[in-house]
Design an enzyme around this catalytic site. Structure first.
Site, short mmCIF file in Angstrom:
data_model
loop_
_atom_site.label_atom_id
_atom_site.label_comp_id
_atom_site.label_asym_id
_atom_site.label_seq_id
_atom_site.Cartn_x
_atom_site.Cartn_y
_atom_site.Cartn_z
N ARG A 70 77.82 -2.46 65.06
CA ARG A 70 79.13 -2.98 65.49
C ARG A 70 79.86 -3.70 64.36
O ARG A 70 80.53 -4.71 64.59
CB ARG A 70 79.00 -3.92 66.69
CG ARG A 70 78.51 -3.26 67.96
CD ARG A 70 79.62 -2.43 68.60
NE ARG A 70 79.13 -1.73 69.76
CZ ARG A 70 79.31 -2.13 71.01
NH1 ARG A 70 80.00 -3.21 71.26
NH2 ARG A 70 78.82 -1.43 72.00
N ARG B 256 85.38 -6.12 67.62
CA ARG B 256 86.30 -7.17 68.06
C ARG B 256 86.23 -8.46 67.27
O ARG B 256 87.14 -9.28 67.35
CB ARG B 256 86.07 -7.47 69.54
CG ARG B 256 86.68 -6.41 70.44
CD ARG B 256 86.17 -6.55 71.83
NE ARG B 256 84.72 -6.38 71.84
CZ ARG B 256 83.98 -6.30 72.93
NH1 ARG B 256 84.54 -6.42 74.10
NH2 ARG B 256 82.69 -6.12 72.85
N ARG C 192 93.68 -2.59 68.56
CA ARG C 192 93.38 -2.44 69.99
C ARG C 192 94.50 -2.97 70.89
O ARG C 192 94.58 -2.61 72.06
CB ARG C 192 92.05 -3.12 70.30
CG ARG C 192 90.85 -2.25 69.98
CD ARG C 192 90.57 -1.21 71.07
NE ARG C 192 89.95 -1.83 72.23
CZ ARG C 192 90.55 -2.06 73.38
NH1 ARG C 192 91.79 -1.72 73.55
NH2 ARG C 192 89.91 -2.65 74.37
N ASP D 166 81.62 6.14 70.18
CA ASP D 166 80.81 5.47 71.21
C ASP D 166 79.77 6.43 71.77
O ASP D 166 80.01 7.64 71.85
CB ASP D 166 81.68 4.93 72.34
CG ASP D 166 80.93 3.83 73.11
OD1 ASP D 166 81.00 2.66 72.70
OD2 ASP D 166 80.24 4.17 74.09
N TYR E 126 73.19 4.78 81.94
CA TYR E 126 74.62 4.60 82.25
C TYR E 126 75.07 5.58 83.33
O TYR E 126 75.83 5.23 84.24
CB TYR E 126 75.48 4.78 80.99
CG TYR E 126 75.48 3.53 80.13
CD1 TYR E 126 76.24 2.43 80.49
CD2 TYR E 126 74.71 3.45 78.98
CE1 TYR E 126 76.23 1.27 79.72
CE2 TYR E 126 74.69 2.31 78.20
CZ TYR E 126 75.47 1.23 78.58
OH TYR E 126 75.45 0.07 77.83
O1 CP3 Z 1 78.70 -0.02 65.20
C1 CP3 Z 1 79.86 0.33 64.96
O2 CP3 Z 1 80.67 -0.37 64.33
C2 CP3 Z 1 80.27 1.71 65.39
C3 CP3 Z 1 80.88 1.79 66.67
C4 CP3 Z 1 80.05 1.68 67.94
C5 CP3 Z 1 80.66 1.30 69.15
N1 CP3 Z 1 79.74 1.46 70.14
C6 CP3 Z 1 82.04 0.87 69.30
C7 CP3 Z 1 82.41 0.06 70.48
C8 CP3 Z 1 78.72 1.98 68.21
C9 CP3 Z 1 77.61 2.37 67.25
C10 CP3 Z 1 78.54 1.86 69.61
C11 CP3 Z 1 77.28 2.16 70.30
C12 CP3 Z 1 77.15 1.80 71.71
N2 CP3 Z 1 78.08 1.90 72.70
C13 CP3 Z 1 75.94 1.35 72.30
C14 CP3 Z 1 74.64 1.19 71.56
C15 CP3 Z 1 74.60 -0.06 70.79
C16 CP3 Z 1 74.52 -1.29 71.63
O3 CP3 Z 1 75.46 -2.09 71.57
O4 CP3 Z 1 73.52 -1.45 72.34
C17 CP3 Z 1 76.19 1.13 73.65
C18 CP3 Z 1 75.20 0.62 74.68
C19 CP3 Z 1 77.54 1.49 73.90
C20 CP3 Z 1 78.25 1.47 75.21
C21 CP3 Z 1 79.36 0.53 75.23
N3 CP3 Z 1 80.51 0.63 74.47
C22 CP3 Z 1 79.49 -0.65 76.02
C23 CP3 Z 1 78.45 -1.15 76.99
C24 CP3 Z 1 80.72 -1.23 75.73
C25 CP3 Z 1 81.35 -2.41 76.39
C26 CP3 Z 1 80.73 -3.67 76.04
C27 CP3 Z 1 81.06 -4.08 74.63
O5 CP3 Z 1 80.13 -4.40 73.89
O6 CP3 Z 1 82.24 -4.09 74.31
C28 CP3 Z 1 81.33 -0.43 74.72
C29 CP3 Z 1 82.63 -0.67 74.08
C30 CP3 Z 1 82.69 -0.63 72.60
N4 CP3 Z 1 82.06 0.27 71.79
C31 CP3 Z 1 83.48 -1.47 71.76
C32 CP3 Z 1 83.32 -1.04 70.46
C33 CP3 Z 1 83.99 -1.59 69.22
C34 CP3 Z 1 84.40 -2.59 72.24
C35 CP3 Z 1 85.60 -1.95 72.82
C36 CP3 Z 1 86.82 -2.81 72.74
O7 CP3 Z 1 87.53 -2.70 71.72
O8 CP3 Z 1 87.09 -3.53 73.70
#
Ligand code: CP3
Length: 361
Positions: free
Chosen positions: A42, A46, A55, A91, A168
């Site tokens: 990540r 954010r 965003r 994602d 999920y």
């Molecule tokens: O790592 C990076 O910078 C690359 C981008 C990336 C995102 N998601 C962007 C994202 C990666 C590698 C992921 C993987 C991901 N997505 C996982 C595995 C890693 C982990 O965190 O366990 C999972 C479980 C998800 C599913 C997911 N995506 C959830 C549960 C959520 C909502 C909760 C949260 O953490 O925001 C997301 C949204 C998400 N994915 C955001 C980002 C930058 C936030 C979205 C926003 O801008 O509001």
């Protein structure tokens, strides 16, 4: 988004040799590198004001479907943080859209799957799709990002692991206890294995396509698999992970990451991956012994440490590097993703610190 034009200005040429000799790729091969490579899960997200600005103008899914902006966000993180690797902005849940599950990200609630999988029939009704076609926007983002990234920075492609994706699909969103997932596993073992096979095929195809589009390595996120007992992991999950990895045919180095998985490492190590990512709940040296020193390891700073003062951050980084003992094959990372409230300054401090301290080892 403010500066999309700048993206087309500096097209870096990809040089396989420079990439292959980067500290990150060396660590994946357990070769000695000048410094311990670091990137952060990540790292584009954010906690960055620039990301929040983007965003404010577009939804998360809209962003994920826009290759130009994904490339911009991916490169922005590398640029700002000076990390050793990029991870494509995307994602793990996007392939679920292609399965017809109606994915939505609800502000404050995280992901919602409007048509969850609850029985045998739901598994049978999942849409079949062509990965390259349906997820072409991810591949376009990778092609574009590879062009824009500095020539020496490897790009990581990724996917969710079959178990984490299934959780999920079945829960219909995020969960704490994964009750529905486990209940499905026990009550409908045949349908469970069928679902895992479908997901495994999607994951290996999507990862292969990402490598062919320009990614140097891939990470499989099994974020929530730690909720399982060793027995259930061995019976319901591990065979599908093995299959997923085997189907990648060693096209690129593979990282397998999960949280709360100390008890599963001695099983997971049987999958033919190059590196295993661990969280902060375990000692890095103990985890590495369990995995075996014939694999590389990634981790494992608690993301919450980045809310602390610089002295505390320094102590914890020293601890982790101390446990790695300069052994080739350690990639520094957090034990999970960067949290949204993290001060940008502390993230930059962490990256420089890992480089400075590991150079002396
Ligand atoms: O790592 C990076 O910078 C690359 C981008 C990336 C995102 N998601 C962007 C994202 C990666 C590698 C992921 C993987 C991901 N997505 C996982 C595995 C890693 C982990 O965190 O366990 C999972 C479980 C998800 C599913 C997911 N995506 C959830 C549960 C959520 C909502 C909760 C949260 O953490 O925001 C997301 C949204 C998400 N994915 C955001 C980002 C930058 C936030 C979205 C926003 O801008 O509001």
């Amino acid at each position: 988004m403010s500066d999309l034009n700048s993206l087309t200005k500096t097209h870096h040429k990809t040089d396989g040799n420079i990439l292959s000799n980067s500290p990150f790729m060396k660590a994946l091969r357990r070769e000695k590198a000048e410094t311990t490579p670091i990137w952060l899960m990540r790292q584009a997200g954010r906690f960055m004001p620039e990301y929040r600005e983007i965003r404010s103008k577009m939804g998360f899914l809209e962003l994920c479907h826009n290759p130009q902006v994904c490339a911009e966000v991916t490169c922005m993180a590398v640029d700002m943080l000076n990390v050793d690797a990029a991870i494509i902005f995307s994602d793990i849940l996007l392939p679920l859209q292609s399965l017809g599950c109606e994915l939505e990200f609800v502000k404050g609630d995280g992901p919602v799957i409007h048509k969850p999988v609850r029985n045998v029939e739901d598994v049978a009704n999942l849409l079949s799709f062509d990965c390259a076609e349906s997820l072409s926007y991810v591949l376009d983002a990778i092609k574009l990002t590879r062009k824009e990234l500095p020539a020496h920075i490897p790009l990581i492609g990724f996917a969710g692991a079959p178990f984490t994706l299934a959780s999920y699909l079945i829960e219909g969103g995020s969960s704490r206890s994964f009750e529905k997932t486990k209940r499905f596993m026990y009550a409908e073992p045949a349908a469970w294995h069928q679902l895992m096979k479908i997901l495994s095929k999607i994951v290996s195809e999507h990862l292969t396509n990402q490598v062919n589009a320009g990614a140097q390595a891939v990470q499989i996120f099994d974020s929530w698999v730690g909720c399982l007992s060793r027995w259930d992991y061995a019976e319901y999950v591990y065979p599908h992970l093995r299959e997923t990895v085997a189907n990648l045919n060693k096209i690129a180095p593979v990282i397998y990451f999960g949280t709360d998985t100390a008890h599963l490492l001695s099983i997971a190590k049987g999958a033919d991956v190059d590196m295993i990512g661990v969280d902060w709940r375990c000692d890095l040296d103990e985890a590495w012994r369990t995995i075996g020193h014939d694999k590389a390891i990634q981790g494992n700073l608690d993301p919450v440490i980045l809310y602390a003062d610089k002295q505390t951050i320094r102590e914890r980084v020293e601890q982790i590097l101390g446990k790695a003992k300069g052994r080739p094959g350690h990639v520094f990372n957090l034990g999970h993703g960067v949290l949204p409230q993290t001060p940008v300054d502390n993230v930059k401090y962490l990256v420089e610190l890992v480089r400075e301290l590991s150079a002396k080892q």
